[in-house]
Design an enzyme around this catalytic site. Sequence first.
Site, mmCIF file in Angstrom:
data_model
loop_
_atom_site.group_PDB
_atom_site.id
_atom_site.type_symbol
_atom_site.label_atom_id
_atom_site.label_comp_id
_atom_site.label_asym_id
_atom_site.label_seq_id
_atom_site.Cartn_x
_atom_site.Cartn_y
_atom_site.Cartn_z
ATOM 1 N N LYS A 9 0.825 -1.209 0.000
ATOM 2 C CA LYS A 9 0.000 0.000 0.000
ATOM 3 C C LYS A 9 0.867 1.271 0.000
ATOM 4 O O LYS A 9 2.058 1.219 0.338
ATOM 5 C CB LYS A 9 -0.938 -0.036 1.211
ATOM 6 N N TYR A 49 -12.489 -3.219 -3.644
ATOM 7 C CA TYR A 49 -13.060 -3.073 -2.300
ATOM 8 C C TYR A 49 -14.580 -2.946 -2.363
ATOM 9 O O TYR A 49 -15.183 -2.203 -1.581
ATOM 10 C CB TYR A 49 -12.442 -1.855 -1.608
ATOM 11 N N PHE A 57 -15.824 4.806 6.167
ATOM 12 C CA PHE A 57 -14.403 5.088 5.947
ATOM 13 C C PHE A 57 -13.984 4.911 4.491
ATOM 14 O O PHE A 57 -12.823 5.145 4.144
ATOM 15 C CB PHE A 57 -13.526 4.199 6.841
ATOM 16 N N ARG A 85 -1.927 -14.793 4.154
ATOM 17 C CA ARG A 85 -2.881 -14.140 5.071
ATOM 18 C C ARG A 85 -2.395 -14.269 6.520
ATOM 19 O O ARG A 85 -2.480 -13.314 7.304
ATOM 20 C CB ARG A 85 -4.276 -14.765 4.953
ATOM 21 N N THR A 91 -6.554 -7.222 10.427
ATOM 22 C CA THR A 91 -6.725 -5.991 9.648
ATOM 23 C C THR A 91 -6.160 -4.772 10.371
ATOM 24 O O THR A 91 -5.446 -3.964 9.783
ATOM 25 C CB THR A 91 -8.214 -5.773 9.321
ATOM 26 N N ARG A 102 1.607 -6.867 9.649
ATOM 27 C CA ARG A 102 0.877 -5.733 10.219
ATOM 28 C C ARG A 102 1.223 -5.543 11.693
ATOM 29 O O ARG A 102 1.316 -4.404 12.177
ATOM 30 C CB ARG A 102 -0.624 -5.942 10.033
ATOM 31 N N ASN A 112 -2.470 -0.184 6.797
ATOM 32 C CA ASN A 112 -2.054 -1.473 7.348
ATOM 33 C C ASN A 112 -1.144 -2.268 6.410
ATOM 34 O O ASN A 112 -1.236 -3.481 6.308
ATOM 35 C CB ASN A 112 -3.288 -2.284 7.770
ATOM 36 N N HIS A 115 -2.313 -5.377 1.278
ATOM 37 C CA HIS A 115 -3.506 -6.173 1.001
ATOM 38 C C HIS A 115 -3.046 -7.582 0.664
ATOM 39 O O HIS A 115 -2.007 -7.754 0.020
ATOM 40 C CB HIS A 115 -4.275 -5.605 -0.205
#
Length: 153
Positions: A9, A49, A57, A85, A91, A102, A112, A115
């Site tokens: 990100k 998303y 948000f 994952r 999250t 994270r 965070n 993805h």
Amino acid sequence: MEQTFIILKPSTITRGLVGDVLTRFQRKGLIITGIKMMRLTDDILREHYAHLVDRPFFPSLLNSMKATPVIVAVLKGNDAVAVVRAMTGATNCRKAAPGTIRGDFGMSGQENIIHASDSPENALIEIARFFKPDEIYDYDPIVLPAIYAPDER
Ligand code: IDP
Ligand code: MG
């Protein structure tokens, strides 16, 4: 072997954490089969998303994901989706376990770090959303016998 999709990100690009994050996946034994930099648009983010477009948000998430170009990548390995994952963590970075990406690199729910696809079905959809078929290189590096037993390959 299974493939999964990640996005580094904008906060990760801005904070200079690209190498740290990619190194974790490479050290684990995941194989990078696709990688590129791109700017995300409202259109692709609304698709990616879609499950969040009605959340309060969402406008902030859109801005955050467009703040800089991102790095998208495809990682290959046995059970790659679940492994990545698990390495990603919860999250919200403040709730993510230490040892996860994270948990170790962030303090935010929105900012965070990465993805990561949440199911094999979504991984296929997301890889196709962000990569053309000829941008994926499904090679077997020579280290493979040191990463997996013969019956795992
Ligand atoms: P995930 O990234 O762990 O799969 P999702 O629920 O799919 O989590 O949410 C996608 C992204 O939206 C998150 O990674 C995070 O950046 C952002 N997000 C999710 N929930 C919140 C929230 O409550 N506040 C702010 N941002 C959020
Ligand atoms: Mg998700």
